[in-house]
Design a protein around this motif. Structure first.
Motif, short mmCIF file in Angstrom:
data_model
loop_
_atom_site.label_atom_id
_atom_site.label_comp_id
_atom_site.label_asym_id
_atom_site.label_seq_id
_atom_site.Cartn_x
_atom_site.Cartn_y
_atom_site.Cartn_z
N THR A 106 17.79 13.47 51.48
CA THR A 106 18.71 13.47 52.94
C THR A 106 20.32 13.40 53.40
N ARG A 163 20.00 17.14 53.77
CA ARG A 163 19.35 18.04 54.92
C ARG A 163 18.73 18.24 56.25
N LYS A 164 19.90 17.10 56.36
CA LYS A 164 19.66 17.12 57.76
C LYS A 164 20.48 17.94 58.51
N ILE A 195 10.82 23.51 50.37
CA ILE A 195 12.07 24.23 49.94
C ILE A 195 12.40 23.81 48.54
N VAL A 210 19.66 21.95 58.15
CA VAL A 210 18.59 23.68 57.73
C VAL A 210 19.51 24.37 56.83
N GLY A 240 20.10 22.06 53.34
CA GLY A 240 19.15 22.06 52.55
C GLY A 240 18.22 22.91 51.52
N THR A 241 19.06 23.82 50.99
CA THR A 241 19.39 24.86 50.36
C THR A 241 20.10 24.55 49.02
#
Length: 359
Positions: free
Chosen positions: A241, A244-245, A274, A247, A250-251
């Motif tokens: 988390t 991942r806030k 993902i 975008v 997130g990768t």
């Protein structure tokens, strides 16, 4: 009694010369064996095999590529390699280098190879003022260094143990066999290995959830209340988390590969569009070898039998900082932290976003 096959006589001038290389070229072209060539030249077969490897080039013959030995190529390669050759026993000319290596080993707990590679990359010493990793180990065993074998943990720990393959029916999620084969190459960023580190077998003690990014070798340790599956899942979820806030960030974590321990029984619930989670085969630690190796490095600071809950956050951060700032040969003597930040910068400009990840 006469011994006709004695081999105690020392041979000088062992290196092949250009004339002998032309002889090798003609004999190989004629289809003669390496053994026959070695016998005529009075060399070992290993010498001839090494020479063939050194002087072989790719040529196009009748429209097809083939590998052939060329004497001129072998001689040129030999001369280039000899440029870096010098007498490594001139200890007076490398005294400052040896003292520097000893300091890195004692104070920063670096390996010989990390010290040599870092010194070359940063041009700290001239080439004739230092020696290679192998020579340093020779000095170690000859007693020429202030460092002793006991000061290098792996020198006294290494042992060969036969692996035992056992069958196990526990399946917690997708098998590692379903993982994309390209992940094995470590060319793509964002693939992690997962494990836990325990200080004691007490179920009430904390554990450390450890993750390692396969390309950069960045190592992370997260404190977890226990080894119960629900706690491990919550700890891992909280870590995901944190970045991942955003975008794009997130990768950073595309896949996670864990073992079949019951502590990971619930992490498959964290999969989404993902993130994919895979599980290694039972009793196959080599499938997550990098993570296991770093757990060993990390445990130099937290010995077995010590309760994790008694380990301070400062100690954890100091251990992580050491692991992630140790130059690695496989990274061309960059540090995991350097490589990791380079990869993250390719995804997003770090100056425009803030996220927490322990390095």
């Amino acid at each position: 009694m006469d011994y006709t096959n004695h081999n105690t006589t020392l041979r000088t001038n062992k290196h092949l010369n250009l004339e002998e290389r032309f002889y090798v070229e003609k004999r190989i072209a004629a289809g003669d064996s390496v053994t026959a060539i070695a016998t005529v030249l009075g060399r070992s077969r290993t010498t001839i095999y090494t020479e063939l490897k050194r002087g072989s080039v790719v040529q196009i013959r009748q429209g097809k590529a083939c590998i052939v030995y060329v004497a001129d190529s072998g001689q040129l390669t030999y001369e280039q390699q000899r440029l870096g050759s010098f007498n490594t026993m001139k200890l007076d000319s490398i005294e400052s280098f040896m003292l520097w290596v000893e300091e890195k080993v004692f104070k920063e707990h670096w390996s010989f190879d990390a010290a040599v590679g870092y010194a070359k990359r940063q041009c700290i010493f001239a080439r004739n003022e230092m020696v290679c990793t192998k020579t340093l180990y020779n000095y170690l065993h000859q007693g020429l260094l202030g460092v002793k074998a006991i000061d290098l943990p792996l020198v006294v720990r290494r042992s060969m143990r036969k692996s035992i393959v056992r069958k196990h029916k526990r399946e917690l999620g997708q098998s590692i066999e379903l993982r994309d084969a390209t992940i094995e190459t470590r060319k793509e960023f964002g693939h992690w290995e997962l494990d836990t580190v325990r200080g004691t077998k007490d179920k009430t003690d904390n554990v450390l959830v450890t993750l390692l990014e396969r390309k950069s070798r960045l190592y992370i340790a997260l404190r977890c209340p226990s080894a119960y599956a629900c706690d491990v899942k919550k700890t891992l979820e909280a870590w995901l988390t944190t970045f991942r806030k955003n975008v794009e960030l997130g990768t950073i974590c595309k896949t996670i590969t864990a073992d079949n321990g019951l502590e990971f029984a619930d992490i498959s619930e964290l999969e989404d569009e993902i993130l994919s989670i895979y599980f290694a085969h039972p009793y196959s630690a080599w499938e997550r070898g990098s993570n296991k190796r770093h757990n060993g490095l990390f445990c130099r600071f937290i010995p077995k039998g010590k309760r994790i809950e008694t380990v301070s956050d400062d100690t954890l951060q100091r251990a992580l900082h050491w692991c992630n700032n140790l130059p690695r040969k496989i990274l061309h003597y960059k540090t995991p932290q350097e490589v990791f930040l380079e990869e993250v910068n390719k995804i997003v400009d770090l100056s425009t976003v803030q996220f927490h990840i322990a390095i």
